[in-house]
Design a protein around this motif. Sequence first.
Motif, PDB file in Angstrom:
ATOM      1  N   ALA A 142       6.354 -62.585 -15.215  1.00  0.00           N
ATOM      2  CA  ALA A 142       7.634 -62.055 -14.712  1.00  0.00           C
ATOM      3  C   ALA A 142       8.743 -62.182 -15.759  1.00  0.00           C
ATOM      4  O   ALA A 142       9.690 -61.393 -15.757  1.00  0.00           O
ATOM      5  N   ARG A 143       8.617 -63.161 -16.647  1.00  0.00           N
ATOM      6  CA  ARG A 143       9.633 -63.331 -17.698  1.00  0.00           C
ATOM      7  C   ARG A 143       9.481 -62.325 -18.838  1.00  0.00           C
ATOM      8  O   ARG A 143      10.425 -62.084 -19.579  1.00  0.00           O
ATOM      9  N   ALA A 180      -0.052 -69.061 -10.263  1.00  0.00           N
ATOM     10  CA  ALA A 180       1.400 -69.020 -10.034  1.00  0.00           C
ATOM     11  C   ALA A 180       2.153 -69.209 -11.347  1.00  0.00           C
ATOM     12  O   ALA A 180       3.160 -68.533 -11.600  1.00  0.00           O
ATOM     13  N   ALA A 181       1.650 -70.115 -12.197  1.00  0.00           N
ATOM     14  CA  ALA A 181       2.292 -70.317 -13.507  1.00  0.00           C
ATOM     15  C   ALA A 181       2.152 -69.069 -14.379  1.00  0.00           C
ATOM     16  O   ALA A 181       3.100 -68.667 -15.074  1.00  0.00           O
ATOM     17  N   ASP A 227      -0.263 -62.488  -9.515  1.00  0.00           N
ATOM     18  CA  ASP A 227      -0.621 -62.231 -10.915  1.00  0.00           C
ATOM     19  C   ASP A 227      -0.812 -60.739 -11.155  1.00  0.00           C
ATOM     20  O   ASP A 227      -0.347 -60.196 -12.164  1.00  0.00           O
ATOM     21  N   THR A 272       2.684 -58.942 -11.107  1.00  0.00           N
ATOM     22  CA  THR A 272       3.526 -59.195 -12.283  1.00  0.00           C
ATOM     23  C   THR A 272       2.881 -58.704 -13.571  1.00  0.00           C
ATOM     24  O   THR A 272       3.563 -58.589 -14.590  1.00  0.00           O
ATOM     25  N   SER A 285       1.829 -66.018 -13.277  1.00  0.00           N
ATOM     26  CA  SER A 285       2.701 -65.004 -12.684  1.00  0.00           C
ATOM     27  C   SER A 285       4.156 -65.216 -13.093  1.00  0.00           C
ATOM     28  O   SER A 285       4.874 -64.252 -13.374  1.00  0.00           O
ATOM     29  N   GLN A 286       4.572 -66.477 -13.124  1.00  0.00           N
ATOM     30  CA  GLN A 286       5.933 -66.758 -13.560  1.00  0.00           C
ATOM     31  C   GLN A 286       6.120 -66.356 -15.015  1.00  0.00           C
ATOM     32  O   GLN A 286       7.148 -65.791 -15.384  1.00  0.00           O
ATOM     33  N   HIS A 287       5.127 -66.635 -15.835  1.00  0.00           N
ATOM     34  CA  HIS A 287       5.195 -66.235 -17.245  1.00  0.00           C
ATOM     35  C   HIS A 287       5.259 -64.707 -17.371  1.00  0.00           C
ATOM     36  O   HIS A 287       6.063 -64.174 -18.147  1.00  0.00           O
TER      37      HIS A 287
END
Length: 150
Positions: free
Chosen positions: A147-148, A140-141, A74, A77, A143-145
């Motif tokens: 990164a987008r 993790a969710a 987190d 990103t 962090s994925q957000h």
Amino acid sequence: MKLFLLLTVVFPVIAQVDASVAPQPLLVCSPASGMPLRGGEVKRAVPAGECGQKPARRLYRWSVASLAAGNAADAITSWRKLEANPILAQPGSTFGPGSVAVKAGILGASLWLERWAARRNPRLYSAFAWINFGSAAGLAAVSQHNARLK
């Protein structure tokens, strides 16, 4: 050149080895999980310090590692991006070094509190482990957000 090699490589390596302490051997334990051997027995080799360790405590340690990894992901990103959390946002609403310090402090304090409570009541290790895994999944969710986002 040989003296330089001795001073920079050999002596520091020798200093790292404590000859008075014998290495811990691997012991064969029979926990609930492991690789099956002949005769249907379940055994596995673990370091001597972990033989007899409760599975909940081992699960808790893995959950701490996953929570730390989730926080690191987190932070990586979010670096130099706009931060929606006012506690973590630096002046200008960006995520920077001060935000990382606050995030690490919050993580450290929460893990210390978990450890303090679980040492007094060992049944809490399992509950805290699943809370940590859930938090790691949420991070993790996030962090994925992050990164987008550009």
